[in-house]
Design a protein around this motif. Structure first.
Motif, short mmCIF file in Angstrom:
data_model
loop_
_atom_site.label_atom_id
_atom_site.label_comp_id
_atom_site.label_asym_id
_atom_site.label_seq_id
_atom_site.Cartn_x
_atom_site.Cartn_y
_atom_site.Cartn_z
N ASN A 438 0.82 -1.21 0.00
CA ASN A 438 0.00 0.00 0.00
C ASN A 438 0.85 1.26 0.00
OD1 ASN A 438 -3.21 -0.46 0.65
ND2 ASN A 438 -1.96 -2.20 1.29
N LEU A 439 1.92 1.26 0.77
CA LEU A 439 2.81 2.42 0.80
C LEU A 439 3.49 2.64 -0.55
CD1 LEU A 439 4.52 2.22 4.30
CD2 LEU A 439 3.37 4.21 3.32
N GLY A 440 3.91 1.57 -1.20
CA GLY A 440 4.54 1.71 -2.51
C GLY A 440 3.60 2.29 -3.54
N MET A 441 2.36 1.84 -3.56
CA MET A 441 1.40 2.32 -4.55
C MET A 441 0.99 3.76 -4.28
SD MET A 441 -0.93 -1.11 -5.13
CE MET A 441 -1.86 -0.35 -6.46
N VAL A 442 0.81 4.12 -3.02
CA VAL A 442 0.43 5.50 -2.69
C VAL A 442 1.59 6.45 -2.98
CG1 VAL A 442 -0.15 7.05 -0.79
CG2 VAL A 442 -1.35 4.87 -1.03
N THR A 443 2.82 6.04 -2.67
CA THR A 443 3.99 6.86 -2.99
C THR A 443 4.06 7.15 -4.48
OG1 THR A 443 5.21 5.94 -1.12
CG2 THR A 443 6.49 6.99 -2.86
N ASP A 444 3.85 6.14 -5.29
CA ASP A 444 3.88 6.32 -6.74
C ASP A 444 2.78 7.26 -7.20
OD1 ASP A 444 4.81 5.40 -9.49
OD2 ASP A 444 2.70 4.82 -9.56
N ARG A 445 1.58 7.13 -6.66
CA ARG A 445 0.47 7.99 -7.06
C ARG A 445 0.74 9.45 -6.64
NH1 ARG A 445 -5.03 7.81 -8.48
NH2 ARG A 445 -4.42 5.89 -9.54
N LEU A 446 1.26 9.66 -5.45
CA LEU A 446 1.55 11.02 -5.01
C LEU A 446 2.61 11.68 -5.87
CD1 LEU A 446 1.52 10.59 -1.12
CD2 LEU A 446 -0.23 11.64 -2.56
N LEU A 447 3.63 10.93 -6.26
CA LEU A 447 4.67 11.49 -7.10
C LEU A 447 4.15 11.81 -8.50
CD1 LEU A 447 7.77 9.36 -6.08
CD2 LEU A 447 7.31 11.74 -5.54
N LYS A 448 3.26 10.98 -9.00
CA LYS A 448 2.66 11.27 -10.30
C LYS A 448 1.83 12.55 -10.24
CE LYS A 448 2.34 6.51 -11.91
NZ LYS A 448 1.44 5.35 -12.08
N GLY A 449 1.13 12.74 -9.15
CA GLY A 449 0.37 13.98 -9.00
C GLY A 449 1.29 15.18 -8.92
N THR A 450 2.46 15.01 -8.30
CA THR A 450 3.42 16.10 -8.22
C THR A 450 4.00 16.42 -9.59
OG1 THR A 450 3.99 15.44 -5.97
CG2 THR A 450 5.53 16.88 -7.11
N PHE A 451 4.29 15.38 -10.36
CA PHE A 451 4.87 15.58 -11.69
C PHE A 451 3.88 16.22 -12.65
CE2 PHE A 451 7.44 11.58 -10.64
CZ PHE A 451 8.32 12.33 -9.88
N ALA A 452 2.59 16.04 -12.40
CA ALA A 452 1.59 16.64 -13.28
C ALA A 452 1.57 18.16 -13.14
CB ALA A 452 0.21 16.07 -12.97
N ASN A 453 2.10 18.67 -12.04
CA ASN A 453 2.17 20.12 -11.84
C ASN A 453 3.11 20.74 -12.88
OD1 ASN A 453 3.19 22.70 -10.72
ND2 ASN A 453 1.84 22.15 -9.00
N ARG A 454 2.70 21.84 -13.50
CA ARG A 454 3.48 22.43 -14.59
C ARG A 454 4.82 22.96 -14.11
NH1 ARG A 454 2.64 28.10 -15.09
NH2 ARG A 454 1.17 28.95 -13.57
N PHE A 455 4.93 23.26 -12.82
CA PHE A 455 6.20 23.75 -12.30
C PHE A 455 7.21 22.62 -12.12
CE2 PHE A 455 3.05 26.84 -10.72
CZ PHE A 455 3.55 27.98 -11.32
N MET A 456 6.72 21.36 -12.11
CA MET A 456 7.61 20.23 -11.86
C MET A 456 7.94 19.45 -13.13
SD MET A 456 8.29 20.25 -8.66
CE MET A 456 8.93 18.59 -8.44
N ARG A 457 7.36 19.82 -14.25
CA ARG A 457 7.58 19.03 -15.46
C ARG A 457 9.03 19.06 -15.91
NH1 ARG A 457 2.17 21.09 -18.67
NH2 ARG A 457 0.66 19.99 -17.36
N GLY A 458 9.70 20.16 -15.71
CA GLY A 458 11.10 20.25 -16.13
C GLY A 458 12.00 19.32 -15.35
N ALA A 459 11.66 19.06 -14.09
CA ALA A 459 12.50 18.20 -13.24
C ALA A 459 11.90 16.81 -13.08
CB ALA A 459 12.67 18.85 -11.88
#
Length: 621
Positions: A438-459
């Protein structure tokens, strides 16, 4: 007279006229021919130029179309590679493992081999239940029976039958790795490595992400509570191996007859390894339903799977039936009056279902005294992740089936732990991989949500690796987590016990056995704990009259024939850590009064203490 009516002219004039006429006729004629030729050449050139131009234009257009088509063809896979591939747990659309995934998988396997293999035979202390399971494996190998005492169906037998199958072909059998428990612990190491592979693939297929699988395997490998219990010879570890294999079979790309039958059979084996595997059953049934729903063979496969799962259970029930031990005498299930003439499978199950001990959440409960002390992060964060997985899965059961399965797997077993029945500290073991999942799947989902932010796309690519790595470093380096270092009782920071080379807890038990062999005669009547049973019964000189306080107080052959239920017939009492407390807890009906009386009439002849661990030997007067 002339025939010509035109007046005559002079010859010179006529000659001049002829020259002029000739020049006139010749000049225009040459000019016209030249013009015609020039025109012809011009037209031809123009035609050629036009044709060439048209051809060139056509070629250019064709080349442009070709280049455009090629570009489109070339760009399509590029866009396809950038775009996330189709993923569906229900349809078996799993992204390929890929090179990065293989590297992560190999790293996870090596990490598990290191964290669980290092210090394996020294930490933790040999446990009573480890001795019981190796004792019963000894009975299978040496006596071809399920127990050296009366088998009372307290646990299904496949776990120690597996241990016996592991020991039988080894060159020195139970002493191959030093003693019986060490030999069993080496099998637990192999079981853990295989479980890491299965859990990694399960996490990847439920989430569609290598990152989720990597985080899951990392927590499963390095968690202190995981290292502590998964090193020990426990039925729970063997049960989880079969459960993970069953889940892995249900998550194949194609639901075939072979995978359905294998998955059902693995679940049935898990159930007769340890019965509490039944609390994972609802999640398995729902996953099977979603995988075969709408397929041409759905009716057949949905029938084959429970049949395969029931086959091992049927063999176990048939064994009890053939021995006339399925039902209690007179079909009497009165818990206050156990059957006296023979043991019963169904009576024992009924007795286990009606046991209760209180709540885990009390100040003296296992949650406070044993589990949170070893790993607060995994337990607290894992329960939060379980709630998030259930919320995500329930919002969209079609697209987020993997989250729903992960959440319900953890929830089902958590319910088993908190329901109020008798729970031992190692019962938490099967919950550890589910919380890590459960922790692995939630970590992955949270990071994907972070990457969807336009300020984070470059990194994106850097952050995707850096963030989990940073969290991993914090977990390993922080003394508060206890993963790699911890703060000892004196307030000093040191390497965690599971990796501390100076800590040799099992060495205390080896010293205890060495003293017994040097000072205690082999024909002595001994009361002890089960952790030393294999050492005293399988290594010369044998101690045939050495029995655990559990069997000495409950087995009629030992209690009434050997010790006659009198303290005067006891010669030595070998005390393991916290054995006195276990005797008090087991004495609710007074069955161990005579053993406690022997302890009161004895003298301590050997003792060793390290921290809160104390081992003793008493000689009865």
């Amino acid at each position: 007279m002339s025939d010509n009516p035109t007046p005559s002219r002079p010859a010179a004039a006529d000659a001049e006229d002829r020259k002029t006429a000739a020049r006139k006729s010749t000049a225009p004629g040459r000019k016209t021919t030249a013009n015609k030729n020039a025109a012809t050449r011009k037209k031809t050139t123009t035609a050629k130029t036009t044709a060439t131009g048209k051809k060139t234009a056509a070629n250019k257009n064709a080349a442009t179309r070709k280049n455009t088509t090629t570009a489109k063809t070339t760009e399509a896979p590029a866009r396809g590679r950038r775009r996330r591939p189709r993923f569906s747990v229900e349809r078996g659309w799993f992204p390929p493992l890929g090179t990065k995934g293989r590297i992560a998988l190999v790293a996870s396997l090596l990490t598990g081999l290191l964290t669980h293999g290092y210090h394996l035979f020294r930490y933790p202390l040999y446990l009573t239940d480890e001795g019981i399971y190796m004792q019963r494996a000894w009975s299978v190998v040496r006596e071809t029976s399920l127990s050296p005492y009366t088998y009372d169906y307290d646990h299904a037998p496949l776990g120690w039958i597996t241990l016996a199958g592991w020991v039988l072909p080894l060159p020195k059998q139970f002493e191959t790795f030093g003693n019986a428990i060490n030999t069993g612990r080496f099998l637990m190491l192999l079981v853990h490595v295989v479980s890491v592979y299965l859990l990694f693939e399960i996490a990847r297929r439920l989430s569609g992400s290598v990152l989720a699988a990597t985080v899951t395997a990392f927590l499963f490998n390095v968690s202190p509570i995981a290292v502590y219990f998964q090193r020990q010879v426990l039925l729970d570890n063997l049960m989880m191996l079969w459960l993970l294999l069953s889940l892995f079979m249900l998550l194949r790309r194609e639901v075939t007859i072979r995978s359905v039958f294998g998955g059902g059979m693995a679940l049935g084996i898990a159930l007769i390894t340890k019965e509490n595997a039944i609390f994972f059953l609802p999640s398995f049934v729902y996953l099977l339903y979603r995988r075969v729903k709408g397929s041409a063979s759905s009716r057949f496969t949905s029938t084959l799977w429970p049949f395969a799962a029931a086959a091992p259970i049927g063999a176990y029930v048939t064994y009890a039936l053939l021995k006339n031990e399925l039902l209690p005498s007179g079909f009497d299930f009165d818990l206050n009056n156990p059957p006296a003439d023979h043991v019963s499978l169904l009576y024992t199950l009924w007795w286990q279902l009606n046991r209760n001990q209180g709540t885990l959440f009390s100040h003296s409960g296992l949650l406070q005294t044993s589990w949170l002390v070893r790993d607060k992060f995994l337990l607290i964060a894992g329960v939060c992740a379980m709630a998030i997985c259930l919320w995500i899965g329930m919002r969209d059961r079609r697209r987020n089936l993997g989250f729903l399965i992960a959440g319900t797997l953890a929830l089902g077993y958590a319910f088993y732990l908190v329901r109020g029945s008798v729970v031992l500290d190692f019962y938490v073991t099967p919950l550890i991989p589910m919380l890590a999942l459960n922790l692995g799947m939630v970590t992955d989902r949270l990071l994907k949500g972070t990457f969807a932010n336009r300020f984070m796309r470059g990194a994106h690519s850097v952050t995707r690796v850096a963030v989990p790595s940073f969290v991993a470093v914090l977990l390993l380096a922080s003394p508060a987590s206890g993963y790699l270092v911890h703060t000892n009782t004196e307030g000093h920071t040191q390497i965690a016990d599971q990796y501390q080379p100076k800590i040799n807890l099992t060495g205390m038990q080896h010293a205890q056995i060495a003293w017994v062999r040097k000072h205690v005669p082999p024909n002595s009547r001994i009361i002890m704990d089960d952790d030393l049973w294999g050492e005293l019964h399988d290594v010369r000189p044998f101690y045939p009259y050495a029995h655990s306080h559990w069997n000495a107080s409950s087995d009629p052959d030992v209690r009434d024939k050997l010790f006659r239920k009198k303290w005067q017939y006891v010669d030595y009492i070998i005390m393991s850590n916290k054995m006195r407390r276990s005797m008090m807890l087991n004495n609710g009906d007074g069955r161990e009064n005579w053993i406690l009386k022997a302890l009161q009439n004895s003298t301590r002849v050997w003792s060793e203490t390290r921290g809160n661990i104390k081992l003793e030997i008493y000689r009865v007067q």
